[in-house]
Write a protein that holds these residues in place. Structure first.
Motif, PDB file in Angstrom:
ATOM      1  N   PHE A  19      21.815 -26.588 -37.334  1.00 39.46           N
ATOM      2  CA  PHE A  19      23.063 -27.311 -37.552  1.00 39.46           C
ATOM      3  C   PHE A  19      24.248 -26.380 -37.316  1.00 39.46           C
ATOM      4  O   PHE A  19      24.229 -25.208 -37.712  1.00 39.46           O
ATOM      5  CB  PHE A  19      23.123 -27.869 -38.977  1.00 39.46           C
ATOM      6  N   ALA A  20      25.282 -26.914 -36.669  1.00 39.48           N
ATOM      7  CA  ALA A  20      26.476 -26.116 -36.392  1.00 39.48           C
ATOM      8  C   ALA A  20      27.352 -26.052 -37.636  1.00 39.48           C
ATOM      9  O   ALA A  20      27.667 -27.080 -38.245  1.00 39.48           O
ATOM     10  CB  ALA A  20      27.258 -26.730 -35.235  1.00 39.48           C
ATOM     11  N   SER A  21      27.751 -24.842 -38.007  1.00 38.59           N
ATOM     12  CA  SER A  21      28.684 -24.684 -39.125  1.00 38.59           C
ATOM     13  C   SER A  21      30.125 -24.846 -38.665  1.00 38.59           C
ATOM     14  O   SER A  21      31.002 -25.233 -39.446  1.00 38.59           O
ATOM     15  CB  SER A  21      28.503 -23.321 -39.788  1.00 38.59           C
ATOM     16  N   SER A  22      30.385 -24.572 -37.372  1.00 35.04           N
ATOM     17  CA  SER A  22      31.751 -24.712 -36.856  1.00 35.04           C
ATOM     18  C   SER A  22      31.744 -24.787 -35.338  1.00 35.04           C
ATOM     19  O   SER A  22      30.815 -24.314 -34.673  1.00 35.04           O
ATOM     20  CB  SER A  22      32.634 -23.543 -37.310  1.00 35.04           C
ATOM     21  N   LEU A  23      32.785 -25.411 -34.803  1.00 35.00           N
ATOM     22  CA  LEU A  23      33.076 -25.447 -33.369  1.00 35.00           C
ATOM     23  C   LEU A  23      34.372 -24.676 -33.183  1.00 35.00           C
ATOM     24  O   LEU A  23      35.414 -25.047 -33.740  1.00 35.00           O
ATOM     25  CB  LEU A  23      33.215 -26.890 -32.895  1.00 35.00           C
ATOM     26  N   ASN A  24      34.330 -23.583 -32.415  1.00 33.71           N
ATOM     27  CA  ASN A  24      35.433 -22.636 -32.363  1.00 33.71           C
ATOM     28  C   ASN A  24      36.165 -22.682 -31.022  1.00 33.71           C
ATOM     29  O   ASN A  24      35.528 -22.753 -29.957  1.00 33.71           O
ATOM     30  CB  ASN A  24      34.905 -21.223 -32.600  1.00 33.71           C
ATOM     31  N   PHE A  25      37.484 -22.599 -31.084  1.00 29.56           N
ATOM     32  CA  PHE A  25      38.349 -22.555 -29.905  1.00 29.56           C
ATOM     33  C   PHE A  25      39.149 -21.256 -29.973  1.00 29.56           C
ATOM     34  O   PHE A  25      40.019 -21.082 -30.837  1.00 29.56           O
ATOM     35  CB  PHE A  25      39.290 -23.754 -29.880  1.00 29.56           C
ATOM     36  N   ASP A  26      38.859 -20.315 -29.094  1.00 24.97           N
ATOM     37  CA  ASP A  26      39.510 -19.004 -29.094  1.00 24.97           C
ATOM     38  C   ASP A  26      40.547 -18.942 -27.981  1.00 24.97           C
ATOM     39  O   ASP A  26      40.269 -19.278 -26.818  1.00 24.97           O
ATOM     40  CB  ASP A  26      38.481 -17.897 -28.905  1.00 24.97           C
ATOM     41  N   PHE A  27      41.765 -18.493 -28.344  1.00 22.48           N
ATOM     42  CA  PHE A  27      42.866 -18.375 -27.388  1.00 22.48           C
ATOM     43  C   PHE A  27      43.002 -16.915 -26.949  1.00 22.48           C
ATOM     44  O   PHE A  27      43.222 -16.031 -27.775  1.00 22.48           O
ATOM     45  CB  PHE A  27      44.183 -18.842 -28.018  1.00 22.48           C
ATOM     46  N   ASP A  28      42.864 -16.685 -25.655  1.00 22.40           N
ATOM     47  CA  ASP A  28      43.057 -15.356 -25.084  1.00 22.40           C
ATOM     48  C   ASP A  28      44.400 -15.373 -24.369  1.00 22.40           C
ATOM     49  O   ASP A  28      44.575 -16.063 -23.367  1.00 22.40           O
ATOM     50  CB  ASP A  28      41.924 -15.021 -24.110  1.00 22.40           C
TER      51      ASP A  28
END
Length: 465
Positions: free
Chosen positions: A195-204
Motif C-alpha cells: 500500500f502506498a503511504s504517499s504520492l510525492n511531487f518534487d519540484f526541481d
C-alpha cells in the motif's frame, strides 16, 4: 437512453461542448422496493449535473446516488432507510408524492455512479416482493461534456498529462496550469501487494530563493478553490498526497493544478512511497484480514482496518459485552488505501442499522485491487462473511431466528450475542452457594492473617526476653 446537444463558443478557436441528457428508468416490479441503475460521468465533464423527474411516482420515494460501488443497507418495515441513506449516499433526496423535483448544480466527481430509488413498502407481499400498483418512474440527468483535453465548470481549463516515468518540464507562474495523472501505479507491478503511504511531487527549480509552489488536487475532477481534496499544498520543494487510493485500480485519474508565487522554470517528478507488507495508511500501521468461513463471526474490541482481495460480502454488528447493540458501527470503505475520517474521497457504505452490510464486487475491474474496510465501534463489534444463502452469523447457533433482510439474529429467551451463542445463566442456588463459600474464604483470610502475624510477633518478643 442518452440525447446529445452541441453548442460552441468562440475563444480564438471554436470550442464545441456537448450537453448530454440521460434518462434513467426505475422499474420496481418484482423487487423488494429498491431499484438501482448505473450511469457514468466522463472525466472531462463540467463538474455538476442537473436532475429532474420525468414523471411523478405514485408513492413517496427516496433517491440515492453512490459513487464507485452500490450502496447497500437493510430494507424492511422496521428499518429507517432514509436515515441510513442520508448519511451513506454521495447525494440523497427524499421526494414526496405529487411534489415537483429538480436539483441543479449537483457537484460530483466523474466516474461510475449507482443511482438507487426506494418506495414505501405498502404493497410488498409476504415474500418481500412488490406486487400490485405500478411505482415505476424516470429520472433525467443533464450535464455538459467538455471538449477534449478541457475540464472545469465552464470547460475552459486545458490540461496535459503528468508521468510517473519521466520528469515534466514547465514554466509556471501565478496562473495555475492543469494536469492529469492516473491513480494506477504503473512503475512496478510488484508493488500491487504493497500500500502506498504517499504520492510525492518534487519540484526541481533554479528559481530565486523564496519562490513557493501551490498545488491543488482532486480525484476524478478538476481542482478549483473550494472543490478539491485535502488541504492546499504550499512548498518550495515538494507536495504530497497522503494515503492515495486506487493505486492498483485502472480507470481513475487525479486532476491537479500547479502555480508559483512568481514565474519560474521547473521540472516535476512523481513517485510513490510504500509501506512494508502488512501495513497501510500514511503512518503505515498494521491491518487485519478476515480468514474465516461464511457465517463465522470474528470479534474486535477497537478500531480495525480489514483488507480484502477483489470482492467482499460482509455484515457487521455492534456489541456491548455479549449484548447486541441496536445500531451497528459505520462501515467505511476505500479502494487500495485506508479509509480516513478527514479524507473527502472515502466511501461510507452503511450506517444506522442493527447490522451494516458491505457487498462490493470488484471482479472484472482489477484483479489487483484491494478493498479496505475501517470499523470504529463504540464498544466492540463482530464481522462475518455473507452470501446468497447465509445472512446471519453461525445459523443463529440454533438458539434464534434469522431476520435475513436485516442480517441479524433474533435470539430465544436466555440467549444473546450476535449469533445467539451465549447462554444467559440464571441466578440459582448454585451461584448462592458459590458466593457464600467464597465469602467465607475471604473472611477467613481477612481474620486469620492478622491473628497469625500477631501470634508470631509475640513469640519473637518472648525469645528476646
Amino acid at each position: 437512453m442518452k440525447f446529445f446537444l452541441l453548442f460552441c463558443a468562440v475563444v480564438a478557436v471554436v470550442v464545441c461542448d456537448t450537453v448530454v441528457v440521460e434518462q434513467i428508468r426505475f422499474d420496481f416490479d418484482n423487487t423488494d422496493g429498491v431499484a438501482t441503475q448505473t450511469f457514468t460521468l466522463p472525466f472531462n465533464y463540467a463538474g455538476s449535473i442537473n436532475i429532474s423527474l420525468d414523471d411523478s411516482p405514485e408513492s413517496d420515494v427516496l433517491l440515492c446516488l453512490h459513487w464507485v460501488v452500490p450502496v447497500v443497507a437493510p430494507y424492511g418495515e422496521d428499518v429507517d432507510l432514509g436515515s441510513i441513506w442520508e448519511k451513506t449516499c454521495t447525494s440523497y433526496w427524499p421526494v414526496n408524492v405529487g411534489d415537483p423535483f429538480k436539483e441543479t448544480g449537483v457537484i460530483l466527481r466523474s466516474g461510475e455512479y449507482y443511482f438507487s430509488a426506494a418506495v414505501n413498502n405498502v404493497d410488498i407481499d409476504s415474500t418481500g416482493i412488490i406486487t400490485g400498483r405500478d411505482y415505476d418512474f424516470s429520472v433525467n440527468i443533464v450535464y455538459t461534456k467538455c471538449n477534449d483535453n478541457m475540464f472545469g465548470d465552464t470547460c475552459t481549463l486545458p490540461y496535459s498529462p503528468l508521468s510517473y516515468t519521466e520528469d515534466t518540464s514547465m514554466t509556471v507562474g501565478s496562473t495555475p496550469i492543469y494536469f492529469t495523472l492516473p491513480t494506477l501505479d504503473i512503475t512496478d507491478t510488484n508493488t500491487f501487494d504493497l500500500f502506498a503511504s504517499s504520492l510525492n511531487f518534487d519540484f526541481d527549480t533554479m528559481a530565486p530563493e523564496g519562490v513557493e509552489f501551490t498545488m491543488l488536487y482532486r480525484l476524478e475532477g478538476s481542482p478549483q478553490d473550494g472543490v478539491n481534496d485535502g488541504k492546499e499544498c504550499r512548498s518550495s520543494t515538494s507536495c504530497t498526497i497522503k494515503n492515495p487510493p486506487f493505486t492498483a485500480t485502472p480507470g481513475f485519474t487525479w486532476g491537479l493544478s500547479i502555480s508559483a508565487s512568481e514565474e519560474t522554470n521547473t521540472t516535476v517528478s512523481v513517485s510513490f512511497r510504500f509501506c512494508d507488507s502488512g501495513e497501510i495508511g500514511s503512518d503505515c500501521e498494521d491491518y487485519q484480514t478476515l480468514d474465516t468461513d461464511v457465517g463465522e463471526v470474528k470479534k474486535y474490541s477497537k478500531k480495525t482496518v480489514l483488507v480484502f482481495d477483489s470482492s467482499v460480502s460482509v455484515a457487521v454488528g455492534g456489541l456491548d459485552g455479549y449484548e447486541q447493540q441496536s445500531v451497528a458501527p459505520p462501515v467505511k470503505v476505500q479502494i487500495d488505501a485506508e479509509p480516513l475520517p478527514e479524507s473527502e474521497y472515502d466511501i461510507l457504505l452503511s450506517e444506522g442499522a442493527e447490522a451494516n452490510v458491505a457487498i462490493i464486487d470488484m471482479t472484472g475491474i482489477s484483479a489487483d485491487s484491494k478493498i479496505v474496510l475501517s470499523i470504529d465501534p463504540s464498544k466492540s463489534f463482530g464481522i462475518w462473511k455473507v452470501d446468497g444463502t447465509t445472512h446471519c452469523p453461525n445459523g443463529c447457533a440454533n438458539h434464534g431466528t434469522c431476520s435475513s433482510q436485516e442480517y441479524v439474529c433474533e435470539c430465544d429467551d436466555k440467549y444473546e450475542d450476535l449469533d445467539c451463542g451465549h447462554e444467559i445463566k440464571d441466578f440459582t442456588i448454585e451461584y448462592i452457594i458459590l458466593i457464600a463459600v467464597g465469602s467465607i474464604l475471604i473472611l477467613a483470610i481477612l481474620i486469620g492473617v492478622p491473628i497469625y502475624c500477631y501470634l508470631n510477633r509475640n513469640q519473637e518478643y518472648d525469645i528476646v526476653a
